[in-house]
Design a protein around this motif. Structure first.
Motif, mmCIF file in Angstrom:
data_model
loop_
_atom_site.group_PDB
_atom_site.id
_atom_site.type_symbol
_atom_site.label_atom_id
_atom_site.label_comp_id
_atom_site.label_asym_id
_atom_site.label_seq_id
_atom_site.Cartn_x
_atom_site.Cartn_y
_atom_site.Cartn_z
ATOM 1 N N HIS A 171 1.028 -1.259 0.130
ATOM 2 C CA HIS A 171 0.128 0.046 -0.358
ATOM 3 C C HIS A 171 1.025 1.186 -0.108
ATOM 4 C CE1 HIS A 171 -3.958 -2.081 0.530
ATOM 5 N NE2 HIS A 171 -3.285 -2.724 1.398
ATOM 6 N N HIS A 176 2.963 9.096 -3.741
ATOM 7 C CA HIS A 176 1.866 9.407 -2.586
ATOM 8 C C HIS A 176 2.498 10.675 -1.718
ATOM 9 C CE1 HIS A 176 0.144 5.547 -3.055
ATOM 10 N NE2 HIS A 176 1.479 5.004 -2.719
ATOM 11 N N THR A 252 -4.884 -3.005 5.326
ATOM 12 C CA THR A 252 -5.883 -2.014 4.849
ATOM 13 C C THR A 252 -5.775 -0.875 5.535
ATOM 14 O OG1 THR A 252 -7.869 -2.939 5.762
ATOM 15 C CG2 THR A 252 -7.112 -3.616 3.438
ATOM 16 N N ARG A 255 -3.106 1.845 4.606
ATOM 17 C CA ARG A 255 -3.455 2.705 3.429
ATOM 18 C C ARG A 255 -4.434 3.945 3.996
ATOM 19 N NH1 ARG A 255 -4.119 3.430 -1.846
ATOM 20 N NH2 ARG A 255 -3.000 1.702 -2.387
ATOM 21 N N LEU A 258 -2.030 6.167 5.458
ATOM 22 C CA LEU A 258 -1.166 7.062 4.383
ATOM 23 C C LEU A 258 -2.305 8.195 3.908
ATOM 24 C CD1 LEU A 258 0.940 7.327 2.305
ATOM 25 C CD2 LEU A 258 -0.147 5.596 0.975
ATOM 26 N N GLU A 259 -3.345 7.839 3.375
ATOM 27 C CA GLU A 259 -4.271 8.911 2.765
ATOM 28 C C GLU A 259 -4.921 9.735 3.916
ATOM 29 O OE1 GLU A 259 -7.424 6.238 1.428
ATOM 30 O OE2 GLU A 259 -6.319 5.729 -0.412
#
Length: 303
Positions: A171, A176, A252, A255, A258-259
């Motif tokens: 991920h 990013h 998950t 991610r 990260l977001e």
């Protein structure tokens, strides 16, 4: 030769590969002034004084590492200006002189190359790779072999869910906004980075582990490659992946972190310890990995 017959002095630029055990240093960067703390660069520049350059030699470090972080191979460029009429030193002479006069046993110059006068060790780097060492099966740091202390993060667990860590690492791959993995004080103008590789794998067996300890003590290696990293990005990513390995986070959720672009989140706000981190390599376009290079001056833009 000018109209007066004077011979100009020649300034030569060199690319230096060096390694160090970071324990006891205040990082790689030089500490200026009267502070008691000292960086690896202080010792390198002290050794370079013996080159008798007309202008003081200053190392421009490619990759800054924190206190306690180690380097298998870091790089820097430096300029040496000899007196008029004296030819530039060969790279071999520079390497030998630096190693001869280094006053700290935890630093070693690996190799030196002559580079063009506009070469910049930090800006020209095309790839940096860090590795992080973990140990499992150890009740605490005091139970590690003394030769492994300050060289890995001893986790108070017997197992890690490595497949989950590997899934979570995927991920992080790609381009990013890594704000969630950036510590305060970063000089970076943008938090966007491209992570080219993130791997989790069994590490080699330590030669310092006694036979009776071999069954329970295991080592793991995390590797990350990018052109550049944000301040403490690798240590923050490592902390989150370890949380996945311990079952505290799911892949998950990495991610989601990260977001979120939130550097103050519960899991990413506490970086992994510095002493498990190693700068493995710094690569340049036209140059190969230190152990594989076959250099010719023309490849560096020199005659």
């Amino acid at each position: 030769m000018g109209p007066s017959g004077a011979v100009r002095s020649v300034r030569a630029r060199y690319l230096v590969y060096f390694q160090y055990l970071g324990t006891g240093f205040n990082g790689v960067a030089a500490v200026r002034g009267s502070q008691r703390a000292i960086g690896v660069q202080n010792y390198l520049e002290e050794a370079a004084e013996r080159l008798n350059s007309v202008e003081p030699v200053r190392f421009t470090i490619s990759s800054r590492t924190d206190a306690g972080v180690h380097a298998l191979s870091n790089t820097a460029h430096l300029d040496v200006q000899r007196r008029p009429g004296q030819p530039p030193f060969s790279p071999e002479v520079v390497a030998q002189a630096l190693n001869t006069h280094l006053r700290h046993p935890a630093i070693r110059v690996l190799q030196v190359f002559r580079v063009p006068s506009d070469f910049h060790a930090r800006h020209a780097a095309t790839s940096r790779t860090y590795l992080y060492r973990l140990a499992t099966g150890c009740p605490g740091p005091d139970q590690l072999p003394v030769f492994e202390r300050n060289l890995c993060w001893a986790l108070r667990t017997d197992r890690l869910d490595v497949p989950a860590m590997q899934e979570a690492a995927m991920h992080l791959l790609g381009t990013h906004d890594f704000s969630a993995f950036q510590s305060a004080g970063s000089p970076a103008a943008s938090p966007v980075r491209t992570l080219r590789r993130a791997s989790v794998s069994p590490g080699p067996t330590s030669p310092f582990v006694l036979p009776q300890e071999n069954r329970k003590l295991h080592f793991w290696t995390l590797e990350f490659e990018s052109q550049s990293f944000l301040y403490r990005q690798v240590r923050r990513m490592t902390a989150v992946l370890v949380a996945v390995g311990l079952g505290v986070l799911t892949p998950t959720q990495v991610r989601v972190i990260l977001e979120s672009q939130d550097p103050l989140g519960k899991y990413q706000a506490h970086p992994a310890p510095a002493h498990g981190l190693f700068l493995k390599s710094v690569l340049y376009g036209g140059l190969r990995d230190l152990g594989k290079r076959q250099h010719h001056p023309s490849r560096l833009g020199l005659p």
